[in-house]
Design a protein around this motif. Structure first.
Motif, short mmCIF file in Angstrom:
data_model
loop_
_atom_site.label_atom_id
_atom_site.label_comp_id
_atom_site.label_asym_id
_atom_site.label_seq_id
_atom_site.Cartn_x
_atom_site.Cartn_y
_atom_site.Cartn_z
N PHE A 27 38.00 46.45 29.67
CA PHE A 27 38.15 45.56 30.83
C PHE A 27 36.79 45.11 31.37
CE2 PHE A 27 42.52 46.73 30.80
CZ PHE A 27 43.15 45.64 31.37
N LYS A 34 35.34 42.70 28.39
CA LYS A 34 36.12 41.51 28.04
C LYS A 34 36.30 40.58 29.25
CE LYS A 34 38.81 39.62 24.85
NZ LYS A 34 38.26 39.23 23.54
N PHE A 35 36.59 41.17 30.41
CA PHE A 35 36.91 40.31 31.55
C PHE A 35 35.77 40.23 32.55
CE2 PHE A 35 41.12 42.04 30.19
CZ PHE A 35 41.50 40.89 29.56
N MET A 53 34.70 42.15 34.67
CA MET A 53 35.14 42.52 36.00
C MET A 53 34.23 43.61 36.55
SD MET A 53 37.23 41.41 38.02
CE MET A 53 37.63 41.80 39.69
N ILE A 54 34.11 43.64 37.88
CA ILE A 54 33.32 44.67 38.54
C ILE A 54 33.85 46.05 38.16
CG2 ILE A 54 32.66 45.56 40.80
CD1 ILE A 54 32.94 42.71 41.85
N VAL A 85 37.85 47.87 38.18
CA VAL A 85 38.51 48.27 36.93
C VAL A 85 38.82 49.76 36.97
CG1 VAL A 85 38.19 48.58 34.46
CG2 VAL A 85 37.43 46.48 35.55
N PRO A 98 35.78 39.13 44.23
CA PRO A 98 35.03 40.33 44.64
C PRO A 98 33.53 40.12 44.57
CG PRO A 98 36.63 40.82 42.92
CD PRO A 98 36.57 39.34 43.04
N LEU A 113 46.93 45.67 39.05
CA LEU A 113 45.54 45.30 39.33
C LEU A 113 44.85 44.85 38.04
CD1 LEU A 113 43.14 45.11 41.22
CD2 LEU A 113 42.72 47.51 40.88
N LEU A 114 45.00 45.66 36.98
CA LEU A 114 44.35 45.31 35.72
C LEU A 114 44.93 44.00 35.16
CD1 LEU A 114 43.95 48.79 34.01
CD2 LEU A 114 42.31 47.48 35.34
N ILE A 128 43.43 41.11 36.96
CA ILE A 128 42.06 40.88 36.48
C ILE A 128 42.09 40.08 35.20
CG2 ILE A 128 40.04 42.01 35.50
CD1 ILE A 128 40.57 44.33 37.37
N ALA A 129 42.98 40.50 34.28
CA ALA A 129 43.06 39.83 32.99
C ALA A 129 43.48 38.38 33.16
CB ALA A 129 44.03 40.58 32.07
N ALA A 146 40.69 36.28 34.65
CA ALA A 146 39.64 36.03 33.67
C ALA A 146 40.09 34.95 32.70
CB ALA A 146 39.30 37.32 32.92
N TYR A 147 41.36 35.03 32.30
CA TYR A 147 41.89 34.07 31.35
C TYR A 147 41.89 32.66 31.95
CZ TYR A 147 45.16 31.78 28.23
OH TYR A 147 45.74 30.91 27.35
N ARG A 159 38.50 31.10 32.11
CA ARG A 159 37.96 30.69 30.82
C ARG A 159 38.46 29.32 30.43
NH1 ARG A 159 39.08 34.84 26.53
NH2 ARG A 159 38.58 36.07 28.38
#
Lengths: 325, 330
Positions: free
Chosen positions: A109, A112-113, A115-116, A120, B274, B316-317, B320-321, B324-325, B328
């Motif tokens: 995570f 790939k993303f 993220m902070i 994560v 964030p 939450l995860l 995030i994914a 991010a997607y 992009r």
């Protein structure tokens, strides 16, 4: 002069001062069995701190390792009981691998993303703990069910002394495991490419990338090692306390992070050493344990740890700013 | 015609809100389909309006800290400490009449103490971050521990039980048929939304979060603005503490520990960046509503609290994914 300016020297000095102070308030501090039990308390936090050190050096933060530790520990012991297996090496290996797998999720995570890491690891931590307590179980595994080989292994002493009244106490051999892992971490950080790349990543990710460091490999390595160390420490812990508690290690992340920061690792990444971390761990454990022999009410423990975190981070921020200026 | 324009501009400005609304409706539909007879009861929604404000206020607090790229991990500690200090005061001042009948002045004093605690705690956080240059994560991790620790020192561990009736009204009373905490939340949310979008403080915070260096060169008083934002965060956390202690008629050092993760999750889910610079009260409000529906639905399905924690983490995860997607492809 150069030796004086190293942060390890400063920490060691403060540590000695604190020891003298505590020893003056209560001379019982210097008794051999107190010192032995102090060193024993260093082992688990110390091993976890090695992983957190690596993460902090790379400029990240990890609050999920206590969850990984407890999950690896509880699942391994549940597995041992289910299979009727009694041993040491394979279970430790299994717990380590489990921690590593959890750590890989963090790495995935974070890399790939982009993220902070805090967010994560908050997420993975909640998932792992929630899964453990919600699906696997909430009941403790007590001494009567704990695998005996693990307990016997964790009971090994390096030296043991018999007191005048016939009771014996000793220095646990687990200290050697801690020292061995610390030495390994030191060598990796100092002399291997992957160790240097962790420092480079923490110093400046963009510069590290342009200098040709493989950031994907580095990030995965960092979070996998942190997870693996946590898993290993988790199982070792249950052997040492003869108990597998699925609710263990709550709030431990703060203690460990405090210890690592106390040991001079920079919160902005790029700085930190194994020796400093070991001193920081010793300092934190000593202060926490000594509150009791200094006759301070135990309800003050959290306040003291919190204040230590604030003081240590303030000092390190001040130092880093001065260096930058 | 004009409202239509407004809605369109809203959609254009932030399609995150639309996405959130779609998600909320989806959750609602799924939960209704899974257990229509229990989920759709009036009682279920009413109980949500009592629990929702605590978490909503903590999430708004978290969002404000995130606007400048920070985070506040001490919100739950501040909330509990505020409730406990007020509780200690009530127990000290309670005469022969008993705590429940404490006079309005006592209750007001309790409120001032609770809010003052939040303000002081936020000021400490803000000063540590701006003056001493500690990263927000570690500063608030440390102060959170200190606040929780002080709460333990004050209570010795067990909960402080028994609050004045007037205080309890804030947590479980009704105004015009609506839950008092819900009304409080609505008023505060509108106020904060106004502060963030229409005042110098709010605009400054967004600018600082978007580009700290540019903000510095533009002459914004970064340190002072960040300090104010943490003070605001602290006060919001203490309001959450007041509502929590009023609703449960008790205050304890480890109440609502899972709120921390949930507040972070809601802030991120509600479209807050964030890393700073982006976040709206509206987004947070919808996100809280969505997650409240989700967790009450799972509770009706008899999932354990641990499993719900697991689901929050996974959510939450997932968010995030997805974020991010989305970034992009853009």
């Amino acid at each position: 002069m150069a030796l004086l300016r190293r942060s390890e020297t400063v920490i060691a000095g403060i540590l000695l001062l604190a020891m003298v102070l505590i020893g003056t308030i209560n001379p019982a501090f210097w008794q051999l069995d107190n010192l032995f039990s102090l060193m024993r308390s260093n082992v688990i936090i110390g091993i976890m701190a090695m992983g957190v050190l690596l993460v902090l050096i790379s400029g990240g933060i990890d609050v999920s390792f206590p969850a990984f530790a407890v999950a690896a520990m509880y699942l391994t012991i549940k597995g041992m009981l289910a299979l009727g297996y009694n041993g040491v090496v394979l279970p430790l290996l299994a717990a380590t691998l489990m921690g590593l797998a959890f750590g890989a999720v963090n790495g995935f995570f974070v890399y790939k993303f982009r993220m902070i890491p805090l967010i994560v690891t908050l997420g993975t931590s909640a998932m792992v703990r929630g899964f453990l307590l919600g699906v696997v179980g909430t009941s403790m595994i007590n001494i009567n069910k704990m695998p005996t080989a693990l307990i016997d292994f964790a009971r090994t002493d390096v030296v043991s002394v018999t007191k005048a009244d016939g009771t014996t106490y000793g220095l646990t051999a687990m200290v050697l495991i801690y020292l061995g892992l610390a030495l390994a971490m030191h060598l990796v950080l100092r002399y291997t490419m992957i160790g240097r790349s962790a420092y480079a990543l923490g110093g400046d990710p963009e510069a590290a990338r342009r200098a040709g460091f493989d950031l994907r490999k580095t990030i995965f390595f960092i979070y996998c090692v942190a997870g693996a160390l946590a898993g290993f420490a988790g199982l070792l812990h249950s052997g040492m306390i003869w108990l597998a508690n699925p609710r263990d290690f709550v709030g431990l992340e703060l203690d460990v992070i405090a210890a690592v920061v106390l040991g001079g690792a920079s919160i902005f990444g790029g700085r930190g050493s194994v020796l400093g971390t070991m001193l920081g761990v010793f300092m934190l454990v000593m202060v926490k344990n000594s509150l009791i022999i200094m006759r301070v009410d135990t309800t003050w423990q959290l306040v003291v740890v919190g204040l230590i975190v604030i003081a240590a981070t303030a000092l390190s921020a001040w130092r880093d700013r001065r260096r930058a200026a | 015609m004009k409202t239509q324009m407004n809605i369109r501009s809203l959609i254009n400005r932030d399609n995150n809100i639309v996405q959130l609304l779609v998600m909320t409706v989806l959750i609602f539909a799924v939960m209704t389909a899974l257990s229509p007879d229990k989920f759709l009861r009036y009682y279920n929604f009413e109980s949500i309006t009592y629990i929702f404000p605590e978490l909503g206020l903590l999430s708004i607090a978290m969002m404000i800290a995130m606007l400048t790229g920070g985070i506040d991990l001490s919100v739950v500690g501040v909330a509990n400490l505020s409730g406990i200090l007020a509780g200690v005061l009530f127990h000290k001042m309670a005469g022969a009449a008993g705590i429940a009948d404490a006079g309005i002045l006592t209750v007001l004093l309790g409120g001032v103490i609770a809010l003052g605690t939040g303000l002081a705690a936020g000021t400490v956080n803000g000063l540590l971050i701006t003056r001493l240059g500690i990263t927000p994560i570690l500063a608030t991790l440390g102060t959170g521990q200190v606040f929780t620790g002080l709460a333990i020192v004050l209570t010795g561990g067990p909960a402080i039980v028994g609050f004045p009736t007037a205080w309890a009204f804030l947590g479980n009373g009704k105004i015009l048929g609506l839950a008092t905490p819900f009304v409080l939340f609505a008023v505060i949310a509108v106020l904060i939304a106004f502060v963030l979008s229409r005042t110098a403080l709010g605009i400054n915070l967004m600018l600082i979060g978007t580009n700290p260096k540019a903000a510095l060169f533009a002459g914004l008083k970064r340190e002072r603005m960040v300090l104010y934002s943490y003070m605001l965060t602290g006060v919001l956390a203490s309001v959450a503490g007041i509502i929590l202690s009023g609703r449960t008629n008790a205050a304890k050092s480890d109440y609502g520990t899972s709120y921390l993760l949930q507040a972070v999750l809601i802030a991120v889910l509600g479209g807050t960046n964030p890393a700073g610079g982006r976040g709206t009260v509206l987004g947070i409000t919808i996100a809280v509503a969505a997650l409240m529906l989700l967790s009450s639905g799972f509770q009706i399905l008899r999932f354990s609290n641990h499993l719900i924690d697991f689901i929050w983490g996974a959510f939450l995860l997932l968010v995030i994914a997805i974020n991010a997607y989305k970034n992009r492809t853009r």
